[in-house]
Design an enzyme around this catalytic site. Structure first.
Site, mmCIF file in Angstrom:
data_model
loop_
_atom_site.group_PDB
_atom_site.id
_atom_site.type_symbol
_atom_site.label_atom_id
_atom_site.label_comp_id
_atom_site.label_asym_id
_atom_site.label_seq_id
_atom_site.Cartn_x
_atom_site.Cartn_y
_atom_site.Cartn_z
ATOM 1 N N CYS A 12 13.506 35.950 -70.882
ATOM 2 C CA CYS A 12 14.367 36.706 -69.967
ATOM 3 C C CYS A 12 15.603 35.869 -69.655
ATOM 4 O O CYS A 12 15.520 34.660 -69.505
ATOM 5 C CB CYS A 12 13.582 37.026 -68.689
ATOM 6 N N CYS A 15 15.424 34.606 -62.304
ATOM 7 C CA CYS A 15 15.118 34.766 -60.879
ATOM 8 C C CYS A 15 14.312 33.531 -60.436
ATOM 9 O O CYS A 15 13.436 33.064 -61.168
ATOM 10 C CB CYS A 15 14.320 36.040 -60.636
ATOM 11 N N CYS A 42 10.318 33.669 -60.477
ATOM 12 C CA CYS A 42 9.617 34.327 -61.580
ATOM 13 C C CYS A 42 9.428 33.389 -62.766
ATOM 14 O O CYS A 42 10.387 32.769 -63.230
ATOM 15 C CB CYS A 42 10.407 35.566 -62.010
ATOM 16 N N GLU A 58 3.502 39.290 -74.076
ATOM 17 C CA GLU A 58 2.290 39.619 -73.324
ATOM 18 C C GLU A 58 2.330 41.061 -72.840
ATOM 19 O O GLU A 58 3.381 41.568 -72.474
ATOM 20 C CB GLU A 58 2.189 38.700 -72.106
ATOM 21 N N CYS A 70 1.204 47.508 -68.727
ATOM 22 C CA CYS A 70 2.441 46.836 -68.308
ATOM 23 C C CYS A 70 3.041 46.182 -69.543
ATOM 24 O O CYS A 70 2.411 45.337 -70.186
ATOM 25 C CB CYS A 70 2.093 45.817 -67.236
ATOM 26 N N CYS A 110 2.465 40.055 -61.650
ATOM 27 C CA CYS A 110 3.930 40.094 -61.705
ATOM 28 C C CYS A 110 4.486 38.703 -61.507
ATOM 29 O O CYS A 110 4.092 37.987 -60.595
ATOM 30 C CB CYS A 110 4.491 40.942 -60.570
HETATM 31 N N1 SAH Z 1 13.340 42.446 -64.957
HETATM 32 C C1 SAH Z 1 12.695 43.589 -64.370
HETATM 33 C C2 SAH Z 1 11.334 43.809 -64.939
HETATM 34 C C3 SAH Z 1 10.336 42.719 -64.608
HETATM 35 S S1 SAH Z 1 9.215 43.464 -63.559
HETATM 36 C C4 SAH Z 1 12.705 43.470 -62.870
HETATM 37 O O1 SAH Z 1 13.176 42.462 -62.371
HETATM 38 O O2 SAH Z 1 12.324 44.419 -62.188
HETATM 39 C C5 SAH Z 1 8.428 42.186 -62.857
HETATM 40 C C6 SAH Z 1 8.335 42.372 -61.358
HETATM 41 O O3 SAH Z 1 7.641 41.244 -60.864
HETATM 42 C C7 SAH Z 1 9.691 42.371 -60.683
HETATM 43 O O4 SAH Z 1 9.690 43.217 -59.568
HETATM 44 C C8 SAH Z 1 9.802 40.939 -60.239
HETATM 45 O O5 SAH Z 1 10.749 40.749 -59.246
HETATM 46 C C9 SAH Z 1 8.385 40.692 -59.807
HETATM 47 N N2 SAH Z 1 8.061 39.282 -59.683
HETATM 48 C C10 SAH Z 1 8.631 38.236 -60.285
HETATM 49 N N3 SAH Z 1 8.092 37.074 -59.862
HETATM 50 C C11 SAH Z 1 7.109 37.416 -58.981
HETATM 51 C C12 SAH Z 1 6.172 36.677 -58.231
HETATM 52 N N4 SAH Z 1 6.109 35.352 -58.285
HETATM 53 N N5 SAH Z 1 5.309 37.370 -57.454
HETATM 54 C C13 SAH Z 1 5.343 38.720 -57.387
HETATM 55 N N6 SAH Z 1 6.206 39.467 -58.090
HETATM 56 C C14 SAH Z 1 7.091 38.820 -58.874
#
Ligand code: SAH
Length: 343
Positions: free
Chosen positions: A110, A114, A117, A90, A103, A333
């Site tokens: 991944c 986390c 996420c 995506e 983006c 995100c």
């Molecule tokens: N792996 C990298 C790139 C992914 S960026 C990283 O972790 O930075 C995606 C961003 O969205 C990251 O900052 C991640 O922490 C954030 N993210 C993940 N789940 C989210 C959620 N439920 N709400 C808001 N941001 C989220």
């Protein structure tokens, strides 16, 4: 055979010399691919015929197919791209007043799981190649037609610094004035805190923006939310950030998503302020979590968000509060994942 978008301009120039042709053809090829958006050598009409033939013997274009698009009421758009081996990734297009941000994903799935996420739910499949990353940007440009893509954020699916070499090669092509010509300061790399990658990036000598997804200021909480913290705990992460700032003199943005009932108390804000107090050039970007129902992730209420911000400001931390975009199409995100019906 190789995808021609694996090659930097310098590599392409060397190839021209190797086959006994002037190196300026490399720039012509770059212009066709990255400025005019063509994806076939026969269309490169100002190249000598022998060169066009030679190129099609040695190179190809693996262009992803845009299989679906979704538009949010706030102007954000999501494109689903099918890769050659049928995996689907995506990309998200986020228009703002004077900028349009793409983006981009760096991996299929991944590894980092986390807890908040959606991208980690289905696990890791594979790295994207340099050509596939560059192709994402080309697909966005193609979709935008005449509108100008101004910024790139590596905040799609995957951990960019876990695919370091392909990522940086793609960044060089995206940045190249003969290529996509997007300035390094308009390119942001976001990491979950992959320490060896940050260390390497400090020596890269490129003025790209670095964002770190922090989300907690104690090891107990961060390890619960982000398993990567067990491998690279906060002391190590902050120490590498200090080195990065010293070596590059560039600011680091710490992303902190606020999740109801998890990390949004004033105690957490104090912990965060204390932890960052030793860093000279940094800012905190607060993001109310985007809901991910199957993970039980929801944003706190407005008052809690504003008090958290206030607590940081009081302690002299530079804070911004990000408005989330594209929630209604699951393009925000942390919401990027493929539902079965989308594959
Ligand atoms: N792996 C990298 C790139 C992914 S960026 C990283 O972790 O930075 C995606 C961003 O969205 C990251 O900052 C991640 O922490 C954030 N993210 C993940 N789940 C989210 C959620 N439920 N709400 C808001 N941001 C989220």
């Amino acid at each position: 055979m190789q995808d021609i978008r694996e090659l930097t301009l310098e590599e392409l120039e060397k190839i021209m010399m190797r086959i006994g042709l002037p190196d300026f053809h490399a720039r012509q090829i770059y212009a066709w691919i990255y400025q005019k958006g063509v994806s076939g050598f026969s269309q490169m009409t100002d190249l000598p015929l022998v060169l066009r033939r030679k190129l099609s013997e040695e190179f190809f274009f693996n262009q992803a197919k845009v299989i679906r698009t979704a538009s949010s009421c706030d102007g954000t758009e999501k494109l689903l791209l099918r890769l050659e081996d049928n995996y689907v990734i995506e990309v998200v297009i986020i228009p703002a007043s004077r900028r349009i941000t793409g983006c981009v994903s760096t991996q299929v799935g991944c590894k980092f799981a986390c807890s908040f996420c959606a991208s980690g739910i289905q696990g890791f499949k594979r790295n994207l190649s340099c050509a596939e990353i560059v192709d994402e940007v080309l697909r966005i440009k193609g979709y935008l037609k005449n509108a100008n893509l101004t910024h790139i954020v590596f905040m799609g699916t995957g951990e960019p610094l876990d695919n370091y070499d392909n990522l940086f090669k793609a960044v060089r092509i995206i940045n190249s004035p003969a290529g996509l010509h997007i300035g390094t300061r308009r390119i942001t790399i976001s990491t979950a805190g992959f320490v060896p990658g940050i260390r390497k990036m400090a020596k890269e000598g490129m003025q790209v923006e670095l964002s770190i997804s922090l989300h907690a200021a104690t090891d107990t909480l961060r390890s619960k939310l982000m398993p990567i913290n067990k491998r690279y705990p906060l002391a190590e992460l902050i120490s590498v950030c200090k080195d990065y700032i010293r070596q590059t003199r560039r600011q680091i943005t710490f992303e902190y998503i606020l999740i109801a009932g998890v990390n949004s108390t004033l105690q957490e804000a104090d912990n965060l302020a204390r932890m960052l107090s030793g860093l000279r050039l940094c800012k905190v970007n607060l993001i109310p979590a985007n809901a991910v129902r199957e993970l039980g992730v929801y944003p706190p209420d407005k008052i809690e968000i504003l008090s958290f911000r206030q607590a940081l400001l009081r302690q002299g931390i530079h804070v911004t509060l990000r408005k989330s975009r594209g929630q209604d199409i699951e393009a925000a995100c942390g919401q990027l994942r493929l539902r079965d019906e989308e594959k």
